[in-house]
Design an enzyme around this catalytic site. Structure first.
Site, mmCIF file in Angstrom:
data_model
loop_
_atom_site.group_PDB
_atom_site.id
_atom_site.type_symbol
_atom_site.label_atom_id
_atom_site.label_comp_id
_atom_site.label_asym_id
_atom_site.label_seq_id
_atom_site.Cartn_x
_atom_site.Cartn_y
_atom_site.Cartn_z
ATOM 1 N N LYS A 111 8.461 1.052 4.321
ATOM 2 C CA LYS A 111 7.895 1.380 5.640
ATOM 3 C C LYS A 111 8.842 0.917 6.756
ATOM 4 C CE LYS A 111 3.052 1.309 4.108
ATOM 5 N NZ LYS A 111 1.699 0.738 4.329
ATOM 6 N N TYR A 119 -1.474 10.511 5.103
ATOM 7 C CA TYR A 119 -2.612 9.589 5.122
ATOM 8 C C TYR A 119 -3.937 10.315 5.369
ATOM 9 C CZ TYR A 119 0.225 5.307 4.911
ATOM 10 O OH TYR A 119 1.046 4.281 4.505
ATOM 11 N N GLU A 139 2.075 13.550 -3.122
ATOM 12 C CA GLU A 139 2.976 12.875 -2.185
ATOM 13 C C GLU A 139 4.435 13.235 -2.457
ATOM 14 O OE1 GLU A 139 1.929 8.727 -2.331
ATOM 15 O OE2 GLU A 139 0.012 9.074 -1.335
HETATM 16 P P1 RTP Z 1 -0.449 2.391 1.152
HETATM 17 O O1 RTP Z 1 -1.277 3.657 1.061
HETATM 18 O O2 RTP Z 1 0.241 2.218 2.480
HETATM 19 O O3 RTP Z 1 0.471 2.257 -0.013
HETATM 20 O O4 RTP Z 1 -1.412 1.138 1.020
HETATM 21 P P2 RTP Z 1 -2.634 0.956 0.049
HETATM 22 O O5 RTP Z 1 -2.780 2.141 -0.857
HETATM 23 O O6 RTP Z 1 -2.488 -0.378 -0.579
HETATM 24 O O7 RTP Z 1 -3.833 0.912 1.060
HETATM 25 P P3 RTP Z 1 -4.687 2.097 1.681
HETATM 26 O O8 RTP Z 1 -6.122 1.768 1.504
HETATM 27 O O9 RTP Z 1 -4.206 3.427 1.178
HETATM 28 O O10 RTP Z 1 -4.362 1.986 3.233
HETATM 29 C C1 RTP Z 1 -3.199 2.557 3.773
HETATM 30 C C2 RTP Z 1 -2.605 1.615 4.793
HETATM 31 O O11 RTP Z 1 -3.484 1.523 5.894
HETATM 32 C C3 RTP Z 1 -3.459 0.210 6.429
HETATM 33 N N1 RTP Z 1 -4.819 -0.324 6.403
HETATM 34 N N2 RTP Z 1 -5.327 -0.990 7.416
HETATM 35 N N3 RTP Z 1 -7.109 -2.428 9.072
HETATM 36 C C4 RTP Z 1 -7.511 -2.069 7.881
HETATM 37 O O12 RTP Z 1 -8.597 -2.334 7.455
HETATM 38 C C5 RTP Z 1 -6.590 -1.307 7.038
HETATM 39 N N4 RTP Z 1 -6.829 -0.848 5.831
HETATM 40 C C6 RTP Z 1 -5.701 -0.211 5.427
HETATM 41 C C7 RTP Z 1 -2.529 -0.616 5.569
HETATM 42 O O13 RTP Z 1 -1.275 -0.682 6.240
HETATM 43 C C8 RTP Z 1 -2.410 0.196 4.291
HETATM 44 O O14 RTP Z 1 -1.163 0.002 3.680
#
Ligand code: RTP
Ligand code: MG
Length: 150
Positions: A10, A50, A128
């Site tokens: 990122k 996203y 993706e």
């Molecule tokens: P990523 O998609 O970035 O690999 O991360 P991940 O699967 O571990 O998490 P995901 O649930 O898909 O969330 C994507 C990105 O959104 C941000 N996020 N912020 N503030 C919040 O509650 C929250 N939840 C998620 C994080 O940067 C996460 O990587």
């Protein structure tokens, strides 16, 4: 099962000079790099990538952040590559990710968590990879040490 996964350093990881460290970890683990490019994500691509988070309160912050600077988009291949990368990344929130994982070692907070990797939902990685790469940008080759890895 041999599979491919989409991984992205990122904007915070690129700015902090963590590209080499992150690539080295996946190479050391025996995964094979089959595609990579430094690029800037535009608003439309960010929203599509996203899409599952469109209705979340953090969606705007998330798309602002991911478009804020260059990212390194990659495709890695290997046995159970999708789950393996998720394990190596650690929990989404760096406050909860284990030391030794990429986020556990380098992540700052929920937004600036350094790396993205496809989740294990069926079809996520494929979707993706197609979103970021054309087929001819991905290399099919054998790594010289492959026979020793799997
Ligand atoms: P990523 O998609 O970035 O690999 O991360 P991940 O699967 O571990 O998490 P995901 O649930 O898909 O969330 C994507 C990105 O959104 C941000 N996020 N912020 N503030 C919040 O509650 C929250 N939840 C998620 C994080 O940067 C996460 O990587
Ligand atoms: Mg995710």
């Amino acid at each position: 099962m041999t599979e491919r996964t989409f991984v992205m350093v990122k904007p915070d990881g690129v700015q902090r000079g963590l590209i080499g460290e992150i690539i080295a970890r996946f190479e050391d683990r025996g995964l094979k790099l089959v595609g990579a490019k430094l690029m800037r994500i535009d608003q439309a691509l960010a929203e599509e990538h996203y899409a599952e988070h469109t209705d979340k309160p953090f969606f705007e912050d998330l798309t602002d952040f991911i478009t804020s600077g260059p990212v390194l988009a990659m495709v890695w291949e290997g046995q159970d590559a999708i789950a393996q990368v998720r394990t190596m990344m650690g929990a989404t929130d760096p406050a909860e990710s284990a030391p030794g994982t990429i986020r556990g070692d380098f992540g700052l907070d929920m937004g600036r968590n350094v790396i993205h990797g496809s989740d294990t939902e069926p079809g996520s990685a494929e979707r993706e990879i197609e979103l970021f790469f054309d087929e001819e940008e991905l290399e099919d080759y054998e790594r010289i040490d492959e026979a020793w890895l799997y």
